[in-house]
Write an enzyme that holds these catalytic residues in place. Structure first.
Site: not given
Length: 475
Positions: A302, A313, A327
């Site tokens: 999560s 990224d 998740k």
């Protein structure tokens, strides 16, 4: 619209059951007419009345109706549920950083109770419960007939009281543990200066930041940690979110922002194509551009995955460890006005590059599985001079009975624990290597410039047919 999403939670409630049937999601939904819905509701009332009047024992109407609401929401996905007044209060208390229990985060996995992770320094952690373990019995009662909320309630209780759990670990025989309940006060962030095992006093200093969950105070605690560590002249950072099951979405955004000088952090996307909310980092990297390694494992879920994905990224950090939990959905509390609430999935979240983490997780840049050094050679060989019958004794040697057994357990120091943590040692190796690379800062800047160019680049399709797109959106 999702402008209110930043008060949502993304933690702890039932998480993905592995091996879910994806084909069902591809089937088109057949909507009922209002008349058909009304007929189904009438049938529901009839079922309730029949059960209440004919069941062999006296019926608890409240319990039955709450179970029906839970069943309805549970049919949507494993994360959605009805929260009674007690459940809602406990959930909010837990999110504020202090609650009673064992300090264990669990999920529903195909009817079983699976451990996401124990919380640091809690009864569950000290008892040796690990991420991926299964709980089969609570106080000798099977969990297979329980809802997740029922299992949680059975493990909670007055501090100081005991509860018995039967644990099954992969490849091992079931074991029964007796744990003493305690007030669980979660300190989200711990930090210290570390150096590699066996390093000398002049060794490179590395800032180690352990984030155990994402609570209401996590961002403030992290800012304090970075300020203190920067004064220690560390060369870089290891951010450890292993076995971190998640927490507040806002905390994940703020933690990511602390290491970024700009760029997207996460996007949340609801049912409608227009229901997209993006979060961006503000100016100001509190780590001053120093190398960062994020440690993840299969217990990182999560909010942990949001942070790892955002820094990965944006080219701000190297992610090491093992595949994360996967998740990628967002839940929100919908209070019903009487102290109860609905906990419901309202969106999926995506990393800056547009990756959905749901059921997939974050793939580390460098996979480093937790390992340990195994002694292959015994300290004393079976075959030696001493093994012969009537061999002469060494008059100067001490009796073996006076020697301390090598198998005798001893309390490990923090340095010895670090030396046994293979993933942490490799992460610190990487921070040192990255700090010595002249190209690290240049590479980061070049990546950011490339990303900025992509953002500024005109969309030729949109530029050519702006009116067509506007009409499509209006429709």
């Amino acid at each position: 619209m999702l402008k209110k999403l930043f008060i949502v939670f993304i933690l702890l409630t039932p998480v993905v059951a592995f091996g879910a049937d994806k084909s069902k999601k591809d089937e088109p939904v057949e909507h009922l007419t209002d008349e058909q819905i009304y007929e189904q509701l009438k049938k529901f009332a009839l079922v309730f009345e029949t059960a209440r009047d004919n069941f062999v024992e006296e019926v608890d109407e409240k319990k039955v109706l709450e179970a029906a609401m839970n069943g309805m929401l549970g049919a949507l996905d494993p994360h959605s549920s009805y929260l009674s007044a007690d459940d809602f209060k406990e959930f909010n208390d837990k999110s504020q950083g202090e609650f009673g229990g064992l300090g264990i985060q669990i999920t529903s996995d195909r009817g079983a109770v699976r451990v996401i992770s124990p919380i640091d320094d809690t009864p569950a952690d000290k008892a040796g419960i690990k991420a991926g373990d299964y709980i089969t019995h609570i106080d000798d009662e099977q969990v297979f007939d329980m809802t997740l909320n029922q299992a949680v309630k059975k493990m909670k209780g007055r501090p100081g009281t005991k509860v018995k759990l039967t644990i099954v670990s992969e490849g091992k025989e079931p074991k029964t543990l007796t744990l003493k309940r305690a007030i669980i006060k979660v300190d989200s962030v711990k930090y210290e200066v570390k150096s590699l095992a066996d390093a000398d006093e002049d060794a490179d200093k590395i800032g180690y930041i352990r984030i155990s969950d994402f609570g209401a105070t996590t961002a403030k605690e992290l800012k304090n940690a970075l300020e203190k560590l920067e004064k220690k002249d560390v060369i870089g950072y290891v951010v450890d979110v292993r076995n971190n099951p998640g927490g507040y979405l806002t905390a994940a955004i703020d933690v990511s922002d602390a290491f970024l000088d700009g760029g997207e952090i996460v996007s949340t996307r609801g049912r409608e194509k227009t229901d997209i909310e993006r979060s961006f980092a503000k100016k100001g990297d509190l780590a001053n551009g120093k190398p960062v390694v994020v440690l993840i494992n299969h217990g990182s879920a999560s909010a942990s995955e949001i942070v790892a994905g955002a820094l990965q990224d944006n080219g701000r950090a190297l992610v090491m460890g093992s595949q994360s939990f996967g998740k990628g959905s967002v839940q929100q509390q919908k209070p019903l006005g009487d102290g109860t609430a609905i906990h419901i999935t309202i969106a999926r979240y995506y990393t800056p590059s547009g990756r959905s983490i749901q059921n997939e997780g974050i793939t580390p840049d460098i996979e480093v599985l937790q390992s340990k050094i195994e002694v292959l050679e015994k300290k004393e060989s079976v075959y030696s001079e001493a093994s012969f019958k009537n061999a002469l004794k060494n008059e100067d040697s001490k009796d073996k009975d006076d020697k301390k057994s090598d198998d005798e357990e001893k309390e490990l120091t923090d340095e010895e624990k670090d030396a046994l943590d293979y993933q942490l040692q490799r992460a610190m190796d990487m921070v040192i290597a990255m700090s010595k690379m002249d190209s690290w800062t240049e590479k980061k800047q070049a990546l950011q410039e490339t990303q900025n160019e992509e953002v500024d680049k005109p969309n030729t399709d949109t530029d050519k047919k702006p009116n067509t797109k506007e009409k499509t959106d209006n429709k």
